[in-house]
Design a protein around this motif. Structure first.
Motif, mmCIF file in Angstrom:
data_model
loop_
_atom_site.group_PDB
_atom_site.id
_atom_site.type_symbol
_atom_site.label_atom_id
_atom_site.label_comp_id
_atom_site.label_asym_id
_atom_site.label_seq_id
_atom_site.Cartn_x
_atom_site.Cartn_y
_atom_site.Cartn_z
ATOM 1 N N GLY A 23 0.824 -1.198 0.000
ATOM 2 C CA GLY A 23 0.000 0.000 0.000
ATOM 3 C C GLY A 23 0.859 1.249 0.000
ATOM 4 O O GLY A 23 2.079 1.169 -0.115
ATOM 5 N N THR A 24 0.204 2.379 0.113
ATOM 6 C CA THR A 24 0.926 3.644 0.166
ATOM 7 C C THR A 24 0.568 4.359 1.461
ATOM 8 O O THR A 24 -0.609 4.451 1.812
ATOM 9 N N TYR A 25 1.565 4.795 2.173
ATOM 10 C CA TYR A 25 1.376 5.372 3.498
ATOM 11 C C TYR A 25 2.087 6.715 3.572
ATOM 12 O O TYR A 25 3.168 6.873 3.016
ATOM 13 N N SER B 211 5.816 9.941 1.391
ATOM 14 C CA SER B 211 4.841 8.953 0.985
ATOM 15 C C SER B 211 5.606 7.651 0.730
ATOM 16 O O SER B 211 6.472 7.603 -0.130
ATOM 17 N N VAL B 212 5.291 6.622 1.521
ATOM 18 C CA VAL B 212 6.007 5.351 1.417
ATOM 19 C C VAL B 212 5.127 4.345 0.686
ATOM 20 O O VAL B 212 3.977 4.141 1.073
ATOM 21 N N THR B 213 5.659 3.753 -0.366
ATOM 22 C CA THR B 213 4.912 2.737 -1.089
ATOM 23 C C THR B 213 5.534 1.370 -0.832
ATOM 24 O O THR B 213 6.741 1.183 -0.999
ATOM 25 N N ILE B 214 4.708 0.421 -0.385
ATOM 26 C CA ILE B 214 5.148 -0.955 -0.148
ATOM 27 C C ILE B 214 4.565 -1.833 -1.250
ATOM 28 O O ILE B 214 3.364 -1.792 -1.510
ATOM 29 N N LYS B 215 5.450 -2.576 -1.909
ATOM 30 C CA LYS B 215 4.991 -3.530 -2.920
ATOM 31 C C LYS B 215 5.591 -4.887 -2.593
ATOM 32 O O LYS B 215 6.790 -4.985 -2.377
ATOM 33 N N GLN B 216 4.785 -5.891 -2.576
ATOM 34 C CA GLN B 216 5.217 -7.254 -2.249
ATOM 35 C C GLN B 216 6.003 -7.289 -0.938
ATOM 36 O O GLN B 216 7.029 -7.949 -0.811
ATOM 37 N N LEU C 205 5.940 4.004 8.177
ATOM 38 C CA LEU C 205 6.231 2.577 8.298
ATOM 39 C C LEU C 205 5.442 1.941 9.437
ATOM 40 O O LEU C 205 5.074 0.773 9.378
ATOM 41 N N THR C 206 5.180 2.709 10.480
ATOM 42 C CA THR C 206 4.348 2.192 11.565
ATOM 43 C C THR C 206 2.970 1.827 11.023
ATOM 44 O O THR C 206 2.399 0.793 11.371
ATOM 45 N N GLN C 207 2.459 2.684 10.174
ATOM 46 C CA GLN C 207 1.176 2.399 9.535
ATOM 47 C C GLN C 207 1.247 1.148 8.669
ATOM 48 O O GLN C 207 0.323 0.344 8.645
#
Lengths: 172, 309
Positions: free
Chosen positions: A90-92, A106-111, A167-169
């Motif tokens: 997701g994007t946080y 804005s942090v984007t997590i993929k896989q 990242l906590t999110q």
């Protein structure tokens, strides 16, 4: 430019060629419409305007942003995929104040992995106090006659709080 | 139109700026893909992440380990740079850097503590690379440090990504290490300041670059948290931070070269460093502790050097 020894040209060309082409074939199929990241920029500005996703009213959010150094952060989009790293895709977003002003990321997590940490706001409205070490981008902005500045690698301590919030999110 | 985005990766700020006639949204997407190369390299090469490919390498010595193309390229390049400098640049110093306090993950704050290594100190000679099978063999236990290679390599990969997408004019800056492609908005070669090593909001001078990288090494941004007077640069042979130079900038066709050899040259020191850079055909400018500026013969011409100092 001086004439670089040919074996170094060959070595670098091969190294970059191998690392680059492998990325396409094996690990990173090219995203077609890479929506999440650009979306995150949009979401970021939406957050600032309405700040509804986190369950806090817009006025409260504005107040946080305006008066305190502790900012709220919103989980903007998230799927339920959770990988070994413990991050959900997701994007946080995260925000913070520091010696150079207000920052937002804005942090984007993929896989399950960090795919990008984009700086979405870096308001360098620092006060009159003397600041010892400004980031290069600020220096280049001050030296309007250069395009950019080369220097020893700066750390990201100015952004740690904002990134940690996001990242906590992502771990929640 | 000029589009710029900033990112955080490898414990520094990564700025990508493109100048092109393409629609803005398309430029933004291209910048994001280019930035993706930084995260890819970080996930392979980081010494600060126990989950990176580098830190998950098996402990076993004398066994060939097949690694990813990114990690292989980085290690092979680092070992070649070490051989070129007779070990003044050495990627086997990871454990020493950990002991000097450079073991903190910038995102999580977690500190990495590797197992104590064998008393017989490893060197780059104990890293055997096999390009045919793409394997790495460690002959002694060690923690490999790619701190002076990975960022430069990521800059080159980001540049390759942008070129591949049809861009000619762009700037990639990762915490002061820069690749300048084509020309700036004014259609002139990019004008890059070299940061003043003491007065951090000033520049020591400027260079003009067109399709070249410039990287600057200096101890002024990252002091050791455990050893007073020491910083993140380490002379592997003396066991101390190099002290003669405040700053060393190298211009090269590849950022990975400029990155590694600006670090190597600062360890080599003013005399030996300039000699080595001349011999290799790299352009180099050094600022000593007492603020004297020395350079290779062609540096000033190569970069249209304009001193401010």
């Amino acid at each position: 430019m001086a004439k670089l020894r040919p074996e170094w040209i060959a070595l670098c060309t091969a190294a970059i060629g191998l690392a680059y082409s492998a990325g396409y074939v094996v690990t990173e199929p090219r995203p077609i419409a890479a929506a999440p990241a650009s979306h995150s920029v949009q979401v970021q500005s939406d957050n600032r305007a309405s700040a509804s996703a986190g369950g806090e009213s817009a006025s409260e959010a504005e107040e946080h942003q305006g008066r305190t150094t502790q900012k709220k952060q919103n989980r903007t989009t998230a799927t339920t995929i959770r990988k070994k790293s413990g991050y959900k895709d997701g994007t946080y977003s995260g925000q913070g104040m520091n010696r150079i002003g207000a920052v937002a990321v804005s942090v984007t997590i993929k896989q399950g992995k960090i795919a990008s940490v984009q700086i979405t706001d870096c308001t360098t409205s620092y006060p009159e106090i003397k600041i010892d070490q400004l980031p290069a981008q600020v220096v280049s902005r001050q030296n309007a006659n250069v395009d950019n500045v080369s220097g020893a690698t700066e750390s990201t301590s100015d952004f740690v709080t904002a990134v940690a919030q996001a990242l906590t999110q992502a771990k929640a | 139109m000029t589009v710029e985005k900033d990112f955080i990766c490898m414990d520094t700020i990564v700025m990508i700026r493109v100048v092109s006639g393409k629609p803005k949204q398309e430029q933004v997407q291209s910048i994001l893909r280019a930035a993706g190369q930084f995260y890819r390299v970080e996930q392979s090469c980081s010494r600060f992440d126990s989950g990176s490919e580098l830190m998950r390498l098996p402990d076993k010595t004398d066994v060939p380990i097949r690694v990813s193309p990114v990690l292989f390229s980085a290690i092979q390049f680092a070992v070649s740079a070490a051989a070129e400098t007779g070990g003044k640049f050495d990627p086997s110093i990871g454990r020493s850097l950990e002991k000097r306090g450079f073991n903190r993950n910038y995102l999580t704050g977690e500190r990495i503590h590797s197992d104590e290594v064998h008393p017989a100190q490893a060197t780059y000679r104990d890293i055997v690379v096999n390009p045919v099978n793409r394997t790495i063999t460690l002959r002694k236990p060690m923690v490999i440090d790619l701190g002076a290679v990975a960022k430069g390599m990521a800059i080159d990969l980001a540049a390759a990504e942008l070129r591949n997408e049809g861009y000619e004019h762009f700037l990639v800056n990762a915490g002061g290490d820069i690749f300048a492609a084509g020309r700036n908005e004014q259609k002139e070669p990019w004008k890059i300041g070299i940061r003043h090593p003491v007065h951090h909001d000033e520049i020591a001078g400027t260079v003009r670059l067109e399709n070249a990288a410039i990287c600057t090494s200096g101890g002024y941004e990252r002091p050791s948290s455990v050893l007073p007077g020491e910083h993140h640069l380490l002379d592997p042979l003396s066991g101390h931070s190099p002290s003669q130079l405040s700053s060393c900038s190298v211009i090269a066709p590849f950022a990975m070269l400029a990155d590694a050899f600006s670090t190597a040259a600062i360890v080599l020191g003013p005399d030996e460093g300039i000699k080595k850079m001349e011999e290799m055909g790299l352009d180099c400018l050094m600022i000593t502790r007492d603020m004297n500026v020395t350079s290779t013969k062609k540096f000033k011409e190569a970069g249209s050097w304009n001193p401010v100092l």
